[in-house]
Structure formats: C-alpha cells, structure tokens
Write a protein that holds these residues in place. Structure first.
Motif: not given
Length: 412
Positions: A98-125
C-alpha cells in the motif's frame, strides 16, 4: 529386520488456502475501525466467483474442510490466505504494497486476518499450520507481528510480500529488511513466498493477462536470488525460505545460472582493471558461499500439484526440499482427485521418497507431529498400492494442471 511399508501415506499439503467470510472479519478489527469497515464492506464486490458460490464455505467452515480433505486423503495442511481481508481491493496475496495513505487500514485488515487465522487453526489442533501476513512499509511493525503470531501458535510462518519494480517499498535485497530476517531466524519462523505476490500491475487487456500468466512465477522466483545475493542466508544460516506454488522444474537450471553469475562476479572483483570488477566488489564477503549452497542449506519448495516431469528432477532439486501441495480449495488444485494426481506424479517412485515429498518434509519444516497424524492417515490416507499404479487417463472433470496434456514430459 526393517519395518514394513505402511499401507497408506501420511499426506500433508504444503499449500492450502483459507479465509473468513467478509463480515466475519469485523470482530477481529479494533473498534475504531468498525465504522470504516462497515462502509467498505457495504460497497465491496467480490472479485472471485468462488467466493460467492456455495463452495466458498470451505474457506472458513472448519468441519466441512476437515471432512473434505480427509475424503481426499489429506490429514494436515499449511494454510495460506485466500479471501479478501478488510480494506483490500483484492486478495492480499496479489495486492501490491500500500501507499502511505493506505497503510493504516490495510495493516489493520491484515492483522485481523492473522487473528482470524489463529482461531481457525485452533479448531483443528495439530492439523493446520497457519501462515500470517505482514506489510513491508513498516519493518518494526512487521517484526512485532512476527513475534506476536509466533507466540500465538501460527506455525506456518510468515507470508513474505513481493516488492516488484515500481512498488512503494524497497526491493527484497535491501538492508532495510535485515530485522525481519533476523527475527525469523531467531524464532525458527519459515519465510514463505507464494506465487502471485510479486508481480507488477499489468492491466486487464488480453495480452496483459497472458503476460501475467507467463511471468508471475518468475517474479516470485526473484526472492531466491534477492536474498542470496544480499547475503541473508550467510548471516542467518538457520533461516528457512519456502517458495510455494511456483513450480519446481525451474530450480536446477536457475541454480546453475545463479552459481555462474556468483563465480563470474566474485572472480571479476579480483581483476580491478576489468569493466566487470565493480559488479562483484564486496560480493564474496557479503555472501560467503554461493547460491547453490544457500539453496541446499536454507531453501524449500512448496510444490503444488507437482507434475511428473518435475518429479523426475527430484534429485537435482533435492529430495529433502520438496513439499507437495494440493492448493485446496482452488479449482487448479487437486481436490477431489488427489489420489489420481498422486498416481500421475509418483507412480514409479519408491515409497520412502514419496512419503518424504507428500508429508515427511512438510512435517519437518512446519513442525507437524507425524506420530499424531499417522493414526489418522492409517484410516484415510491414500493407499500406497493405489499410488503405485500409473493413471491411464485423467478423471472426468479434473481441472488441475497436474492432469494437463503433456505435463508428464514438458520441462518449463
């Protein structure tokens, strides 16, 4: 007396994809971004038909996913992103930095995906090695996210974005990324570079789309020589780089080419009077050993839907480097014809070698416990005797390139 050959293979797919349904990302965002997310989601149009069809639920429906993978003979998976995370115009793997202007929201979006991925993987240990994503615009933030995701148990490692020419971030050889390599080496976090993540934007004209298909894997290959010539593997001998869904038949020839340039440039640096001497100045000290040595020590290939002609090159690629992947749930993946795909590729290959490529190597790189997976595979894994039978004709309805005409003989 040697152990008997198991009846079934333990298959670990080194390349699968998953993501949340669009609105399900909202709880994983900081509340300060909820209003912006609601506006973005209301206007968003999915760019991919497979995220609208009934089949889309296999991206996030954990029970359905386990059942379908088991039906296909697969007991564990490395999970890459698939659906579109918040504030992205398209899938994050193919989005430019992303550009500097896009960074804050894009970064928040990727971190949201990462946190979702943690929960998703925990459902099949023990059966999912989830990957996590970063952006290259803020290296300190990326390093902090590596530490957080590693502590959270995302054993699939980092998904390294591409930095194609024209991107708003430095190329991957830049010293600015040294803290990123250092933290991944320190924690034993695999660095994955997936195809499609490093291509420049070419447009939508018919020729542009064709050129994209021709060039996209090449742009992904560049991570190998960027990191090698930057001395990253010399400074961090324990770092693991995995090149995923980029094919594997190219590797022997590219290693020959990289070693040629390394030897040529290092040799030229000792001849100050030559025009080439400046190109090799400092390279020997920076790199230590050549690119082939770095490949042999540090690198692996996520060999999605591996074709028969690539299997013939396994000794030149490195048998211990190859990790087969199904690319589930993509239509170019092997589902629901994984057993037929394995027969196409591995029918004439000894058991121990097949076992390494379809499961053992991935277990070693990503930390799967084969002792826990083998009993599951003993019920659902592909029969060794079935895989040993060559496939005469591709199954009706199969769409994976592994079944493409000529895939058993063509060398890319």
């Amino acid at each position: 007396m040697p152990d008997e050959t198991p009846e079934r293979y333990t298959v670990v797919s080194a390349d699968c994809h998953a993501g949340a349904d669009l609105l399900d990302y909202r709880p994983y965002l900081p509340s300060r971004h909820h209003e912006a997310f609601d506006a973005w989601a209301a206007a968003f149009v999915h760019p991919f038909a497979d995220l609208l069809a009934p089949e889309a639920t296999r991206n996030w429906d954990s029970d359905r996913r386990v059942a379908e993978l088991e039906e296909d003979g697969i007991v564990a998976e490395v999970v890459f992103p698939n659906t579109v995370p918040p504030f992205f115009p398209s899938a994050s793997l193919s989005a430019v930095q992303p550009t500097a202007e896009e960074f804050e929201l894009r970064w928040a979006g990727l971190q949201a995906h990462n946190r979702w991925m943690e929960d998703f993987c925990s459902r099949a240990p023990g059966r999912r090695a989830g990957t996590f994503q970063i952006l290259l615009n803020d290296v300190d933030a990326a390093v902090a996210e590596v530490r957080r995701c590693h502590a959270a148990g995302l054993t699939g490692g980092l998904v390294l974005p591409g930095a194609p020419p024209g991107a708003p971030v430095p190329e991957l050889w830049s010293s600015v990324y040294e803290p990123l390599w250092a933290v991944c080496a320190e924690l034993g976090v695999p660095v994955n570079h997936h195809a499609g993540s490093a291509s420049p934007v070419l447009g939508e004209e018919p020729a542009a789309r064709a050129v994209f298909m021709v060039e996209t894997t090449w742009f992904s290959h560049r991570a190998l020589w960027h990191l090698a010539f930057a001395g990253v593997f010399h400074r961090h001998p324990g770092l693991k780089l995995v090149l995923t869904e980029q094919g594997s038949g190219w590797i022997p020839g590219v290693l020959d080419m990289l070693d040629y340039y390394h030897q040529r440039l290092v040799g030229a640096a000792t001849r100050a009077a030559t025009a080439e001497s400046k190109f090799g100045a400092g390279l020997a000290e920076l790199m230590g050993e050549g690119p082939r040595a770095a490949w042999e020590r540090n690198c692996f290939v996520g060999a999605s839907f591996m074709r028969a002609h690539e299997v013939l090159l396994r000794d030149r690629i490195g048998l211990d480097k190859i990790m087969w992947g199904s690319d589930f749930p993509h239509d170019e993946g092997t589902y629901p014809f994984t057993i037929e795909a394995l027969r196409t590729s591995f029918a004439d290959v000894p058991y121990d070698e097949v076992a390494a490529m379809v499961g053992g190597n991935a277990a070693r790189v990503y930390g799967f416990d084969l002792g826990a997976l083998d009993p599951i595979a003993a019920k659902v894994g592909p029969l060794v005797a079935d895989v040993a039978r060559p496939l005469a004709e591709p199954p009706v309805g199969a769409t994976s390139p592994v079944f493409a005409k000529g895939s058993s003989v063509r060398v890319w």
